[in-house]
Scaffold this motif. Sequence first.
Motif, short mmCIF file in Angstrom:
data_model
loop_
_atom_site.label_atom_id
_atom_site.label_comp_id
_atom_site.label_asym_id
_atom_site.label_seq_id
_atom_site.Cartn_x
_atom_site.Cartn_y
_atom_site.Cartn_z
N LYS A 8 31.41 44.87 35.12
CA LYS A 8 30.10 44.72 35.78
C LYS A 8 29.07 45.63 35.16
O LYS A 8 29.38 46.73 34.72
CB LYS A 8 30.25 45.06 37.26
CG LYS A 8 31.06 44.03 38.02
CD LYS A 8 31.15 44.46 39.47
CE LYS A 8 32.22 43.65 40.19
NZ LYS A 8 32.74 44.36 41.35
N TYR A 10 25.72 47.16 36.62
CA TYR A 10 24.91 47.27 37.83
C TYR A 10 23.47 47.59 37.51
O TYR A 10 23.14 48.03 36.41
CB TYR A 10 25.49 48.35 38.74
CG TYR A 10 26.81 47.96 39.35
CD1 TYR A 10 26.86 47.00 40.35
CD2 TYR A 10 27.99 48.55 38.93
CE1 TYR A 10 28.07 46.65 40.92
CE2 TYR A 10 29.20 48.21 39.49
CZ TYR A 10 29.24 47.26 40.49
OH TYR A 10 30.43 46.91 41.05
N ALA A 38 32.66 50.52 35.17
CA ALA A 38 31.51 49.60 35.17
C ALA A 38 30.41 50.20 34.32
O ALA A 38 30.49 51.36 33.90
CB ALA A 38 31.00 49.38 36.59
#
Lengths: 293, 337
Positions: A8, A10, A38
């Motif tokens: 991911k 963010y 992440a």
Amino acid sequence: MSRLTVPKTYKLYIGGKFPRSESGRTYEVVAADGAFLANAAKASRKDARDAVVAARAAVGGWAGATAYNRGQVIYRIAELLEGRRAQFVDEIASSEGVSVAEASAQVDLAIDVWVWYAGWADKYAQVAGNANPVSGPYFNLSVPEPTGVVAAVAPQGVAGGSLLGLVSVIAPIVVSGNTVVVVADERAPLSAISLSEVLATSDVPGGVINMLTGSPAEIMPWLAAHADVNALDLTGAGSIDGAKGETWVDLQLAAAETLKRVVAPVAGIPRPALERITAFVETKTVWHTKSML
Amino acid sequence: MTITHPLGLQPAERAVRLLGGDLTETALRLHLDGLTGVDAVGLEQRAAGLSTRSIKTSSKAWALDTIIRTCDLTTLEGADTPGKVRSLVAKAITPDASDPTTPSVAAVCVYGDMVPYAVEALGSRHATGGTEGIQVAAVATAFPSGRASLAIKLADTRDAVAAGADEIDMVIDRGAFLSGQYGVVFDQIVAVREACIRPDGSHAHLKVILETGELQTYDNVKRASWLAILAGADFIKTSTGKVSPAATLPVTLLMLEVIRDWHRLTGEKIGMKPAGGIRASKDAVRYLVTVAETVGEEWLTSQLWRFGASSLVNDVLLQRQKMRTGHYSGPDYVTVD
């Protein structure tokens, strides 16, 4: 057949939206054991500037809401956190390298902090305000009012604090009607990002809480000197080390330029306290005639 | 009362030169309807391309000062008072009291009845014919709708000129334009232009507002720009600021292209004024880039380029303060409008 992992990336949380950093920069968030978790956005000074604009725009509505309503909205955050606790426990366990039981205990505490401050929303004015005795047929009332936009640093790298530390900083700021631009824990920002996602679906108006991930040493000097920021919460800035060797004292000096309220750094996680609410309010005293009966 | 113009239009020097001696509605229509169509996609793409330039450091400082220097500081509210006009004038003279190096704006733009107060407040800072000082611009001709008889529009204009206005911002009759009565619009502009003449023979500069937000198509904007220039406009202006959308970059680019074509054709320089909806310095800088790339940098003076804005100056001042002090400024450090 093995499945591809989905790493991911963010984003920030500014004005109720999730923008990428204006700079396009990201940095890797790693677990306590060094494993990749992440990518997080690395906020720049312009993201901080945009966040202040969003926070300023939100002051009127949030400070103008009734204290009772603010209490309800903050209590609702606690409810939503309770519903998504598994995600928070998981993220805290991996990024802080603690057991599930310890992570779970931290989430419990964070929820309790929200509830504790929510309760103060319509009560702190009774404690911090006063009806002053005067020698005349007048009411003389001192009422605490929110100071405006607060820039804050969440505790950095404190054990057991990636969520609890952040919540302990944000909650007392917003409960009285301030809006906040907060820089999350640089190395463990996942709780902050997930909290942003909770806030976005809660009743908190966009812009009241703005979450930046990245380096406090890079962002905070801009927020400390920003003329449209009313107060500075340096709770997590104790170990700050800027590019030119600036410490939190330099932030305090920069803040003095525009007469900001400053809360000094705290070692560890600040305990819930009424003083944290009253640090970000200012007292307005009004005279009013008593009716002649 | 004349509605149609079978016998010809009022003489206007430019139109006579371009379209021939016996100026008729037919000749005008043939010219305007014969203009090549606007490539809307290409226009918007070009405008978007011009928006991507990065203007930094000393170029940015120059751009910010140019924005202030070419700004028509505007107040056009029903609630305007002489006091508000006086404070507007104070701001026009000294936009930023914390920094005396800040240039003054080009003009203040007010309703006609506020002109005497603006002139009085400006005092010796009022531009008198030359380039120094601050001009007083008045909106006239039943601004912003333009829905009044020609007699009223002319009286409105004469009134403002007599009160000391240096520039008249008139609105075209969009209803007539959209129903194809180009001659009516043309005649009105010519008549208003005549009403701008002072007893001493000089004349107040005429800015013609097309109100592009009501013209529906880029082709119409192009026709209206030509029409206004032919009828004698000194400036063409996008909008009143009372209709949304107001000024946009593509519309401004298109109008600048007409100005460029007119300059190539005749050597005359027509001014341009985008107005309404330009609030951020960043947007304003994009307009400056568009001007420089379309008609050339010599247009970036207050004689040929204006921003019509009320809140833009504050944002520019915040940017200037940021460049000067090194930290972000806030709305507490500029005026409350």
